[in-house]
Write an enzyme that holds these catalytic residues in place. Structure first.
Site, mmCIF file in Angstrom:
data_model
loop_
_atom_site.group_PDB
_atom_site.id
_atom_site.type_symbol
_atom_site.label_atom_id
_atom_site.label_comp_id
_atom_site.label_asym_id
_atom_site.label_seq_id
_atom_site.Cartn_x
_atom_site.Cartn_y
_atom_site.Cartn_z
ATOM 1 N N VAL A 12 0.828 -1.205 0.000
ATOM 2 C CA VAL A 12 0.000 0.000 0.000
ATOM 3 C C VAL A 12 0.863 1.255 0.000
ATOM 4 O O VAL A 12 0.637 2.184 -0.782
ATOM 5 C CB VAL A 12 -0.952 0.014 1.217
ATOM 6 N N VAL A 32 11.156 4.149 5.527
ATOM 7 C CA VAL A 32 11.429 2.743 5.233
ATOM 8 C C VAL A 32 12.332 2.161 6.305
ATOM 9 O O VAL A 32 12.903 2.891 7.121
ATOM 10 C CB VAL A 32 12.076 2.578 3.843
ATOM 11 N N SER A 116 -7.344 -2.336 10.098
ATOM 12 C CA SER A 116 -7.756 -3.565 9.415
ATOM 13 C C SER A 116 -9.204 -3.878 9.748
ATOM 14 O O SER A 116 -9.665 -3.615 10.877
ATOM 15 C CB SER A 116 -6.867 -4.739 9.850
ATOM 16 N N TYR A 142 -3.364 -10.267 15.455
ATOM 17 C CA TYR A 142 -3.210 -9.104 14.571
ATOM 18 C C TYR A 142 -4.384 -8.142 14.746
ATOM 19 O O TYR A 142 -4.203 -6.941 14.945
ATOM 20 C CB TYR A 142 -3.100 -9.573 13.127
ATOM 21 N N LYS A 146 -4.399 -4.244 16.324
ATOM 22 C CA LYS A 146 -4.900 -3.076 15.594
ATOM 23 C C LYS A 146 -5.987 -2.352 16.392
ATOM 24 O O LYS A 146 -6.039 -1.116 16.423
ATOM 25 C CB LYS A 146 -5.436 -3.510 14.227
#
Length: 320
Positions: A12, A32, A116, A142, A146
């Site tokens: 993304v 990054v 998510s 996960y 989130k």
């Protein structure tokens, strides 16, 4: 407007940076993990190392107005960590909140968090989609991480001028997609018969360019402040429909065997593939009415256009 995109080398993030660089109203910097790159196209990338509770964001945040936080420890199908939730929390919760605190100190005005749909849960009953106002019911580590990051961001921002925007995407697909979506393209391209000809589930998906367009919209839209948005293509498909339309995009014929989904689910459970069966046979729909009405937004790319882009990318590179 100066924008920092974390996870700028990811699926993304890399597309988001690419689109932002061509917009006159934005100056974009990508964060990054591994390298510092001053690209010929003018996009600056800063190496911040791993996303952690101790990451120093000072250089990356200089002069930034909006942070788009796409970096994360992503969902892992077969996680080998002894305590997956602890690892997800360290990266996705503590790492995110560390960034948010430093963003406040640097004067950032808006923080866009790419969360998510797993915060909502793992599945829906057909015709009863998730909404942004539903009580979260995450199941796996996960999704839990989130959800906790979302809650932490709201708490941190409540005592500051920072506006938080939360976006919960469903499965994202497009050029360069990997995992199960890529496997399906490979199966169809090879003409492999697949036992998915009688699946009547309903799945919401979101094309990469639709997600990127929404993210950019929320960067400046006044009504996006302190809101949570679900996002999809606005067209829900069964697995059978998706495979047929994907085959068309690949210019192939889909060989789909009409095996009842209940038999597929039983077989997958016996083979220890229950989660894969849920993705292929179960339903997961989202309601994007709030997203569309509050932001006057519509998905700019159709499902078939997006499948065509994904298929073209795959075909161009499969033999390279």
């Amino acid at each position: 407007m100066r924008v920092l995109v974390t996870g700028a080398s990811g699926f993304v993030g890399s597309r988001l940076v690419e689109v932002l660089k061509d917009k006159d109203d934005f100056q974009v910097t990508g964060a990054v993990r591994r390298q510092v790159v001053e690209r010929k196209d003018g996009i600056k990338h800063i190496n911040v190392g791993e996303l952690s509770p101790d990451t120093d964001w000072a250089e990356a945040l200089k002069g930034v107005d909006v942070v788009i936080h796409a970096a994360a420890r992503v969902h892992v199908m077969n996680d080998v960590e002894a305590d997956p939730l602890a690892v997800f929390r360290k990266v996705n919760v503590e790492g995110t909140l560390n960034l948010a605190r430093q963003a406040i100190d640097s004067g950032v005005s808006r923080f866009i968090f790419i969360s998510s749909i797993k915060v909502n849960g793992e599945g829906t009953v057909p015709g009863n989609p998730f909404t942004a106002e539903d009580v979260p019911t995450p199941i796996d580590p996960y999704g839990i991480s989130k959800m906790e990051a979302e809650a932490g961001l709201r708490d941190i921002a409540s005592g500051s001028r920072l506006e938080v925007v939360i976006i919960r995407p469903v499965l994202v697909y497009g050029p360069g997609v990997k995992a199960n979506f890529l496997n399906m393209m490979r199966w169809l391209d090879k003409g492999i018969p697949l036992p998915f000809g009688s699946i009547s589930n309903r799945r919401s998906l979101v094309a990469l360019d639709n997600l990127v367009d929404l993210i950019i919209t929320t960067a400046t839209h006044p009504a996006a402040a302190n809101q949570t948005f679900l996002v999809s293509d606005g067209e829900d498909l069964s697995t059978t429909q998706l495979l047929r339309r994907m085959a068309t995009a690949l210019n192939k014929k889909a060989f789909l065997l009409p095996i009842p989904s209940v038999i597929l689910s039983m077989g997958a459970s016996l083979l220890g593939k229950k989660s894969l069966s849920q993705r292929l046979c179960g339903s997961l729909q989202v309601d994007i009415d709030k997203t569309c009405s509050l932001l006057s937004w519509r998905p700019p790319v159709t499902v078939d256009q997006a499948l065509g882009l994904a298929a073209s990318y795959y075909l161009e590179r499969k033999n390279s």
